[in-house]
Design an enzyme around this catalytic site. Structure first.
Site, PDB file in Angstrom:
ATOM      1  N   ASN A  11       0.856  -1.193   0.000  1.00  0.00           N
ATOM      2  CA  ASN A  11       0.000   0.000   0.000  1.00  0.00           C
ATOM      3  C   ASN A  11       0.890   1.240   0.000  1.00  0.00           C
ATOM      4  O   ASN A  11       1.443   1.606   1.027  1.00  0.00           O
ATOM      5  CB  ASN A  11      -0.906  -0.022   1.246  1.00  0.00           C
ATOM      6  N   LYS A  13       0.024   4.252  -0.388  1.00  0.00           N
ATOM      7  CA  LYS A  13      -0.662   5.451   0.148  1.00  0.00           C
ATOM      8  C   LYS A  13      -0.426   6.638  -0.806  1.00  0.00           C
ATOM      9  O   LYS A  13      -0.421   6.467  -2.008  1.00  0.00           O
ATOM     10  CB  LYS A  13      -0.212   5.734   1.579  1.00  0.00           C
ATOM     11  N   HIS A  96      -9.676   0.725   4.613  1.00  0.00           N
ATOM     12  CA  HIS A  96      -8.387   0.948   5.281  1.00  0.00           C
ATOM     13  C   HIS A  96      -8.609   1.882   6.470  1.00  0.00           C
ATOM     14  O   HIS A  96      -9.431   2.804   6.401  1.00  0.00           O
ATOM     15  CB  HIS A  96      -7.373   1.554   4.299  1.00  0.00           C
ATOM     16  N   GLU A  98      -7.074   4.338   7.553  1.00  0.00           N
ATOM     17  CA  GLU A  98      -6.919   5.778   7.287  1.00  0.00           C
ATOM     18  C   GLU A  98      -8.178   6.360   6.644  1.00  0.00           C
ATOM     19  O   GLU A  98      -8.382   7.579   6.661  1.00  0.00           O
ATOM     20  CB  GLU A  98      -5.668   6.001   6.422  1.00  0.00           C
ATOM     21  N   GLU A 168      -5.709  -5.378  10.478  1.00  0.00           N
ATOM     22  CA  GLU A 168      -4.739  -4.298  10.662  1.00  0.00           C
ATOM     23  C   GLU A 168      -5.074  -3.520  11.932  1.00  0.00           C
ATOM     24  O   GLU A 168      -5.914  -2.603  11.900  1.00  0.00           O
ATOM     25  CB  GLU A 168      -4.790  -3.333   9.479  1.00  0.00           C
ATOM     26  N   GLY A 174       1.892   2.127  10.630  1.00  0.00           N
ATOM     27  CA  GLY A 174       2.805   3.262  10.472  1.00  0.00           C
ATOM     28  C   GLY A 174       3.477   3.695  11.767  1.00  0.00           C
ATOM     29  O   GLY A 174       4.046   4.783  11.843  1.00  0.00           O
ATOM     30  N   SER A 214       3.044  -2.348  10.378  1.00  0.00           N
ATOM     31  CA  SER A 214       4.495  -2.306  10.561  1.00  0.00           C
ATOM     32  C   SER A 214       5.183  -3.636  10.261  1.00  0.00           C
ATOM     33  O   SER A 214       6.143  -4.023  10.933  1.00  0.00           O
ATOM     34  CB  SER A 214       4.837  -1.801  11.970  1.00  0.00           C
TER      35      SER A 214
HETATM   36  C1  PEP Z   1      -0.959  -0.081   5.803  1.00  0.00           C
HETATM   37  O1  PEP Z   1      -0.892   0.995   5.236  1.00  0.00           O
HETATM   38  O2  PEP Z   1      -1.929  -0.837   5.580  1.00  0.00           O
HETATM   39  C2  PEP Z   1       0.081  -0.448   6.752  1.00  0.00           C
HETATM   40  C3  PEP Z   1      -0.023  -1.589   7.387  1.00  0.00           C
HETATM   41  O3  PEP Z   1       1.114   0.450   6.924  1.00  0.00           O
HETATM   42  P1  PEP Z   1       2.522   0.139   7.678  1.00  0.00           P
HETATM   43  O4  PEP Z   1       3.045  -1.157   7.122  1.00  0.00           O
HETATM   44  O5  PEP Z   1       3.378   1.300   7.355  1.00  0.00           O
HETATM   45  O6  PEP Z   1       2.215   0.008   9.132  1.00  0.00           O
END
Ligand code: PEP
Length: 257
Positions: A11, A13, A96, A98, A168, A174, A214
């Site tokens: 992803n 973003k 997601h 976000e 998630e 992040g 992460s």
């Molecule tokens: C994501 O954007 O779905 C995500 C898991 O980001 P990160 O790996 O940076 O935590």
């Protein structure tokens, strides 16, 4: 170990530009060819979908980071699932964190987005996960179940045949803080239990449930060793060739076990 093909999503973003994205995509394509046991899908920003699709050369798929709940019409700024399909997408992220937490998207809306994704022939990657407050107050598993039920109740088992669920935890996205493999596996069992209850045990066993939060080159193998964890949705580390290649390799190794 269950025979589900591991899935790794990158992803991006709102990062990279045309040239840097195409360069990264070419190296991801090489990694996906070298470690062919995993299905890889890159989710770039909308304007770059076609250029990334072509840079991937068929070695990995491209997907949208979101789609509209509407089919077409006067919806300024929105992108229809059918348009994603039209420019070469194979998948789309739905819900997601976000978007759930940053833009207030709720389960009823996400359920309609799921409908549009399936109508368009896209693999829907449905994201669920608890906030830190929900985890600390012992409500993580209730949250996961509520989100799944809210998004899926209106849909038949047949229509969800290609569903991928991304667990998630919001506090891990992040932040550099990863769920332990035990906690992630526990959450994935909740996902599977809920899917079995909504649909059937055989359906639940067939769905890829991937972990996001992460994931990096160091922790991917530990996570993907778990029977319950069918791959990862990766943000920050998907922007770095070496990191993402190691994650793809770890997922591909899972397929060989
Ligand atoms: C994501 O954007 O779905 C995500 C898991 O980001 P990160 O790996 O940076 O935590």
């Amino acid at each position: 170990m269950a025979k589900r093909v591991p899935f790794v999503g990158g992803n991006w973003k709102m990062n990279l530009a045309r040239a840097s994205g195409a360069e990264l995509a070419a190296s991801i394509a090489a990694a996906a060819r070298r470690h062919a046991g995993a299905e890889v899908c890159v989710f770039p920003p909308f304007p770059y979908l076609e250029v990334i699709h072509s840079a991937l050369g068929g070695a990995a798929a491209v997907g949208g980071q979101d789609c509209s709940d509407q089919k077409s019409g006067a919806f300024t700024g929105q992108v229809a699932a059918s348009m994603l399909k039209d420019v070469g997408c194979g998948a789309v992220l739905i819900g997601h964190s976000e978007r759930r937490h940053g833009l207030g998207e709720h389960d009823a809306l996400l359920s309609e987005k799921l409908r549009r994704a399936v109508e368009a022939g896209l693999v829907p990657v449905l994201c669920v996960g608890e906030t830190l407050g929900e985890r600390e107050s012992g409500r993580a598993h209730d949250t996961i179940e509520t989100q799944l039920r809210g998004c899926l109740t209106a849909h038949s088992e047949d229509s969800m045949a290609r569903l991928v669920v991304a667990y998630e935890p919001v506090w891990a996205i992040g932040t550099g803080r990863t769920a332990t493999p035990d906690d992630a596996a526990d959450a994935h069992r909740t996902v599977r239990r809920t899917l079995a209850d909504l649909y059937s045990a055989s359906f639940s066993e067939s769905v890829r449930v991937i972990y996001g939060g992460s994931v990096n080159a160091k922790n991917a193998d530990d996570l993907f060793q778990r029977e319950e964890i069918d791959g990862g949705l990766v943000g920050g580390a998907s922007l770095k060739t070496d990191e993402f290649t190691a994650i793809i390799a770890a997922a591909s190794a899972r397929a060989a076990r």
